[in-house]
Design a protein around this motif. Structure first.
Motif, PDB file in Angstrom:
ATOM      1  N   GLN A   1     -11.540   2.679  -0.966  1.00  0.00           N
ATOM      2  CA  GLN A   1     -11.277   1.940  -2.217  1.00  0.00           C
ATOM      3  C   GLN A   1     -12.149   0.687  -2.330  1.00  0.00           C
TER       4      GLN A   1
ATOM      5  N   GLN B   1      -8.327   4.945   3.785  1.00  0.00           N
ATOM      6  CA  GLN B   1      -8.019   4.862   2.346  1.00  0.00           C
ATOM      7  C   GLN B   1      -8.475   3.520   1.779  1.00  0.00           C
ATOM      8  N   VAL B   2      -8.172   2.454   2.496  1.00  0.00           N
ATOM      9  CA  VAL B   2      -8.521   1.110   2.028  1.00  0.00           C
ATOM     10  C   VAL B   2     -10.039   0.966   1.922  1.00  0.00           C
TER      11      VAL B   2
ATOM     12  N   TYR C   1       0.862  -1.193   0.000  1.00  0.00           N
ATOM     13  CA  TYR C   1       0.000   0.000   0.000  1.00  0.00           C
ATOM     14  C   TYR C   1       0.894   1.237   0.000  1.00  0.00           C
TER      15      TYR C   1
ATOM     16  N   GLU D   1     -12.189  -1.882  -0.238  1.00  0.00           N
ATOM     17  CA  GLU D   1     -11.596  -3.110   0.308  1.00  0.00           C
ATOM     18  C   GLU D   1     -11.948  -3.250   1.783  1.00  0.00           C
TER      19      GLU D   1
END
Ligand code: SF4
Ligand code: FES
Length: 264
Positions: A47, A43-44, A22, A49
């Motif tokens: 996205q 952030q993940v 990442y 996820e």
């Protein structure tokens, strides 16, 4: 700061894990390592996820849950000027802008990975259950200066009681030994008069439970003491071994409190 992170991702206890890369931008040097992981999880999640699972609670170096192997070192310490800290107390200013950081869970047979960076440390709970208690009635809290315990013994017992059960000692040991943790938990009671009633049975039971949980043996590497965020001394292991020999010579053997759970 910009960071390149390599994080261990593992779906569940039975899944095969792997390091996932990442890139993360905008990390404040004043944020803690866990706050940096929070930012990464934002952030993940955006996205689409699943966020990275990691253990944490107090974020003040007290509870011992933030078990992270950072760049191969338990709690990421032993860098320049960073010693005796937990991962939650480690700050990003100790890393370089642009640095690659590898984050993994504790590695030990007795601490199986549950998901991503979270491991099952209930083996420690069972060691405590086997003997980490006293049965004498101590009444309500007396004045500190009325307790008939020498200052030296009180201080050493307190040093042992500082163990937060984080498991870094196990993760750092090439044998995955839990001797430093168990010795601290045995000693915090064996230095005090209230802990004498069960002293022999306690050490026999807690060491037997430690063995039953499949922790390795101590071969005096000293890695446990080097990474311990509470600076628990190896001296406690020597004292626990002496206590165990004395108990064995008195004919004390592990009793009904030891829960082998079919392991041994
Ligand atoms: S002895 Fe130190 S490293 Fe081991 S569990 Fe206790 S606090 Fe953590
Ligand atoms: S989160 Fe409690 S010691 Fe780190």
């Amino acid at each position: 700061m910009k960071l390149h992170l390599r994080i261990w991702r593992q779906k569940n206890a039975n899944g095969a894990g792997r390091l996932v890369d990442y890139d993360l931008d905008g990390v404040s040097p004043d944020s803690s390592f866990l706050e940096m992981l929070d930012l990464l999880n934002e952030q993940v999640t955006l996205q689409g996820e699943e966020p990275i699972a990691f253990d944490h609670d107090c974020r003040e170096g007290i509870c011992g849950t933030c078990s992270l192997m950072i760049n191969g070192v338990a709690h990421g310490q032993n860098r320049e000027q960073v010693k005796a800290v937990t991962a939650c107390q480690l700050h990003m200013r100790h890393f370089k802008d642009g640095e690659t950081i590898v984050v993994e869970p504790w590695r030990a047979q007795a601490f199986p990975v549950i998901k991503d960076l979270v491991v099952d440390r209930s083996a420690f709970d069972r060691i405590i259950q086997a003997g980490g208690y006293i049965s004498v009635s101590t009444g309500s809290a007396p004045d500190a200066n009325a307790i008939p315990i020498s200052k030296k013994d009180a201080d050493v017992a307190m040093d042992a009681a500082a163990c937060i059960g984080c498991g870094a000692c196990v993760a750092a040991c090439p044998n995955a030994s839990a001797m430093l943790f168990t010795a601290a938990k045995v000693s915090q009671l064996s230095y005090l008069p209230q802990g004498q009633t069960e002293r022999d049975q306690r050490v026999a039971d807690m060491v037997a439970q430690m063995d039953a949980e499949l922790f390795g043996s101590c071969t005096n590497h000293g890695e446990c003491e080097a990474v311990c965020p509470k600076e628990i001394s190896l001296d406690f292991i020597a004292r626990m071994n002496a206590d165990l020999i004395k108990a064995t010579l008195k004919g004390v053997s592990p009793g009904k409190n030891v829960n082998t759970n079919g392991k041994k």
